[in-house]
Motif scaffolding. Structure first.
Motif, short mmCIF file in Angstrom:
data_model
loop_
_atom_site.label_atom_id
_atom_site.label_comp_id
_atom_site.label_asym_id
_atom_site.label_seq_id
_atom_site.Cartn_x
_atom_site.Cartn_y
_atom_site.Cartn_z
N LEU A 467 -16.52 -1.21 -3.34
CA LEU A 467 -15.15 -1.57 -2.97
C LEU A 467 -14.13 -0.70 -3.69
O LEU A 467 -13.14 -0.24 -3.11
N GLU A 468 -14.34 -0.49 -4.98
CA GLU A 468 -13.41 0.37 -5.72
C GLU A 468 -13.39 1.79 -5.15
O GLU A 468 -12.33 2.41 -5.02
N MET A 469 -14.62 2.28 -4.82
CA MET A 469 -14.66 3.63 -4.25
C MET A 469 -13.95 3.67 -2.89
O MET A 469 -13.24 4.62 -2.55
N GLY A 470 -14.14 2.63 -2.08
CA GLY A 470 -13.46 2.58 -0.75
C GLY A 470 -11.96 2.51 -0.90
O GLY A 470 -11.21 3.14 -0.14
N ILE A 471 -11.50 1.69 -1.91
CA ILE A 471 -10.06 1.59 -2.13
C ILE A 471 -9.49 2.94 -2.56
O ILE A 471 -8.42 3.37 -2.10
N GLU A 472 -10.21 3.62 -3.44
CA GLU A 472 -9.77 4.93 -3.89
C GLU A 472 -9.72 5.93 -2.74
O GLU A 472 -8.78 6.72 -2.60
N GLU A 473 -10.75 5.83 -1.89
CA GLU A 473 -10.78 6.73 -0.73
C GLU A 473 -9.61 6.44 0.21
O GLU A 473 -8.98 7.35 0.75
N SER A 474 -9.29 5.17 0.40
CA SER A 474 -8.18 4.80 1.27
C SER A 474 -6.85 5.28 0.70
O SER A 474 -5.96 5.77 1.42
N LEU A 475 -6.70 5.13 -0.64
CA LEU A 475 -5.47 5.64 -1.26
C LEU A 475 -5.34 7.14 -1.09
O LEU A 475 -4.25 7.67 -0.83
N SER A 476 -6.46 7.84 -1.21
CA SER A 476 -6.42 9.29 -1.00
C SER A 476 -6.04 9.64 0.43
O SER A 476 -5.26 10.56 0.69
N ASP A 477 -6.61 8.85 1.37
CA ASP A 477 -6.28 9.09 2.78
C ASP A 477 -4.80 8.85 3.04
O ASP A 477 -4.15 9.59 3.79
#
Length: 627
Positions: A467-477
């Protein structure tokens, strides 16, 4: 007598005298001589006919029919010559009564004799001789009549010669006095009048004493002097009228220019209509103006704007049906016209327009090619007139209004298309990036709930990490999307926008970036620049997400065809294994190819595992892009 010493007097005296004497003497002498010569030739011809008569009688006595026919034909020719004459010789019988009667008697007698001598069987010698003697007597009578006429002409010729001498003297005296009275004296008066006009006296007039050519010339001189005097007296007025006409033309041109300028600045239909109404009221000197919009079927007219129109009229005419009143012309009969309220249908004043005090209406259709898009109505409190120049001006203003309305409609459609395209672009970007990350986090949240329910610490920590990795990826997107949306190609070339994009990418990722440019060609069109920039940004996004690279370079070749290469030194990937491990990369490649297709370009991928990746964007030829 001093006046006769001028050149004109001498020429008139000498020329007139010689001309009159010569013409009179030569004319009468030639005429008498002509008569005498023609009559003498006629006498000779008649004498020859006497000889032909006796010879023809002798031929008849011999019984030679062929010779008789030939001599009869010769006699016929002689008779025709006496009857018709021959001006070339000259030869003709005098036209006095006695000669004409004698000639007719000879012709009649010859007709009888000819019939008898041409008959078969022919006459005897004695009978032919008696007829010939009788016929010759008629010819002798003709000759005697001609000779008597010639004798009288000779007497007249002698009398005329004496008369012409006296007439010549009298004519010379008469011509001299007449020249002074009717030519030279009027000429002196005209010369005096011209001298006065030459010295600026436009009130100079010449006295008219006769109705001949000099009288007409004097009247023409007086009319010319009057015209010159009127021109000088009214010159200022004419100049003022011409100046006023030019000012009116300049005002019309200025009105058209101002209307065009205003139409180009108007942002909304309401502003456009209201501004035109205000200007039309001033230009047309109307008491009120209404501008109406018409639907495509020409069934109704909606009031867009008005100026000077009473509230009662504006409320009643907010929407009118086509053909219900003087306003709202049917499409098939729409033209610029003047309507008088009192004369309409022969009815008395009635309706809200009449009650408001309007007596006439000028209706101007607003036409866009063959379609009616509206109408301009000009209201007047008096009976209006419409000159050709005013009609042309109103039609031109209506054309400008129609063009401006269509321009606003096209601009609105373009803005709507641009908004729709931008929304579609945002939707694709969200779908291809954040939506996938959210779907992944939704799956991880379900796994996290199951791990918490099972109190499985390892699974819980793994789910939380995902989840943390997905959130980070979403913020980057999200940051990347914001960077895409804020980057614009607002300069002539695309190079500053590419430099800004690489700087932001280096700041976000820490990777080293480099921009190299080769060639010196014409800049790309703005719409092409936007798509090229988005392709480069998508390629950089793939590098950030998947390449694990240390450096990125963008190489631009500014020659036809343009080529942009995004190169990284990352891990690369295998194009054959598209189904495993690189689904997001392939989604990005699909987006890049879609963008390239919009501008007629092509995207090629050159990569290998462990050897980095090259994204090559090749644009179409500049001539095809311009087309």
């Amino acid at each position: 007598m001093r006046r006769f010493q001028t050149l004109s007097a001498r020429l008139g005296l000498i020329g007139g005298s010689l001309l009159l004497v010569a013409i009179a003497s030569i004319g009468f002498t030639l005429w008498i001589s002509w008569q005498l010569e023609g009559g003498a030739a006629a006498v000779n011809e008649a004498g020859r006919m006497r000889m032909q008569t006796w010879r023809l009688a002798q031929t008849l006595a011999r019984g030679d029919a062929g010779a008789v026919r030939d001599q009869i034909l010769q006699f016929d020719s002689g008779m025709a010559l006496l009857r018709d004459g021959d001006p070339a010789r000259p030869l003709f019988v005098p036209r006095n009564a006695r000669c004409v009667t004698a000639l007719a008697d000879v012709a009649r007698t010859w007709t009888e004799v000819r019939a008898a001598w041409s008959a078969t069987p022919g006459l005897g010698a004695m009978q032919a001789a008696r007829q010939a003697e009788a016929f010759v007597a008629h010819i002798d009578a003709l000759v005697t009549a001609i000779e008597q006429r010639l004798a009288s002409l000779t007497t007249v010729l002698n009398a005329l010669q004496v008369f012409m001498m006296g007439l010549t003297i009298a004519s010379a005296v008469t011509m001299l006095y007449s020249a002074y009275l009717f030519i030279f004296n009027p000429l002196d008066r005209l010369k005096a009048g011209l001298a006065r006009v030459r010295h600026g006296d436009l009130a100079a007039r010449v006295q008219v004493n006769s109705g001949d050519e000099f009288g007409a010339l004097s009247r023409g001189f007086n009319q010319m002097a009057e015209t010159l005097e009127e021109l000088y007296q009214h010159l200022e007025m004419k100049v003022e009228e011409k100046t006023s006409s030019l000012a009116a033309q300049n005002a019309r041109l200025a009105s058209l220019y101002q209307a065009s300028e205003f139409a180009a600045r108007a942002d909304t239909l309401d502003d456009l209509a209201q501004g035109f109404a205000t200007r039309l009221k001033r230009v047309a000197h109307a008491d009120a103006v209404a501008i109406r919009w018409c639907d495509e079927d020409n069934r109704r007219y909606v009031l867009l704007a008005s100026h000077g129109l009473s509230s009662e009229v504006a409320d009643h005419e907010a929407c009118i049906q086509t053909g219900d009143c003087a306003c709202g012309q049917p499409r098939d009969d729409a033209h610029t016209r003047v309507v008088f309220m009192q004369r309409r249908g022969g009815a008395a004043l009635q309706g809200h327009c009449e009650r408001a005090g309007y007596r006439s209406l000028v209706s101007v259709p607003v036409r866009l090619q063959t379609r009616i898009v509206g109408e301009i109505d000009l209201f007047y409190a008096k009976e209006a007139t419409l000159a050709d120049d005013d009609r042309t001006l109103l039609d031109a203003l209506a054309d400008h209004l129609a063009t401006a309305i269509e321009g606003l409609r096209v601009s609105a459609l373009l803005r709507e298309a641009a908004v729709a395209e931008e929304r579609g672009f945002i939707a694709r970007e969200l779908h291809d990036s954040i939506a996938q990350s959210l779907a992944f986090m939704k799956i991880q949240s379900v796994l996290l709930r199951d791990a918490l329910a099972q109190k499985d610490t390892a699974k819980t920590e793994r789910a939380v990490g995902e989840l943390e990795m997905g959130i980070e990826e979403s913020l980057s997107d999200v940051r990347e999307l914001l960077m895409h949306f804020r980057t614009r190609t607002n300069t002539e070339t695309i190079l500053p926008a590419l430099q800004t994009t690489l700087q932001k990418f280096e700041h976000q990722t820490g990777m080293a970036t480099r921009l190299s440019v080769e060639g010196d060609g014409l800049p790309l069109p703005p719409d092409v620049q936007v798509q090229v920039l988005h392709v480069v940004q998508e390629a950089l996004s793939n590098v950030r997400k998947h390449a694990h690279a240390r450096a990125v370079s963008v190489e631009v070749r500014q020659s036809s065809p343009w080529q942009v290469v995004v190169r990284d030194d990352g891990c690369g990937f295998g194009l054959a294994g598209q189904a495993t491990g690189h689904s997001e990369t392939h989604v990005g490649l699909r987006i890049m190819r879609e963008r390239a297709a919009r501008i007629g370009a092509a995207v090629e991928i050159e990569t290998a595992i462990g050897d980095g990746t090259r994204v090559v964007l090749t644009l179409a030829d500049r001539k095809r892009l311009a087309a």
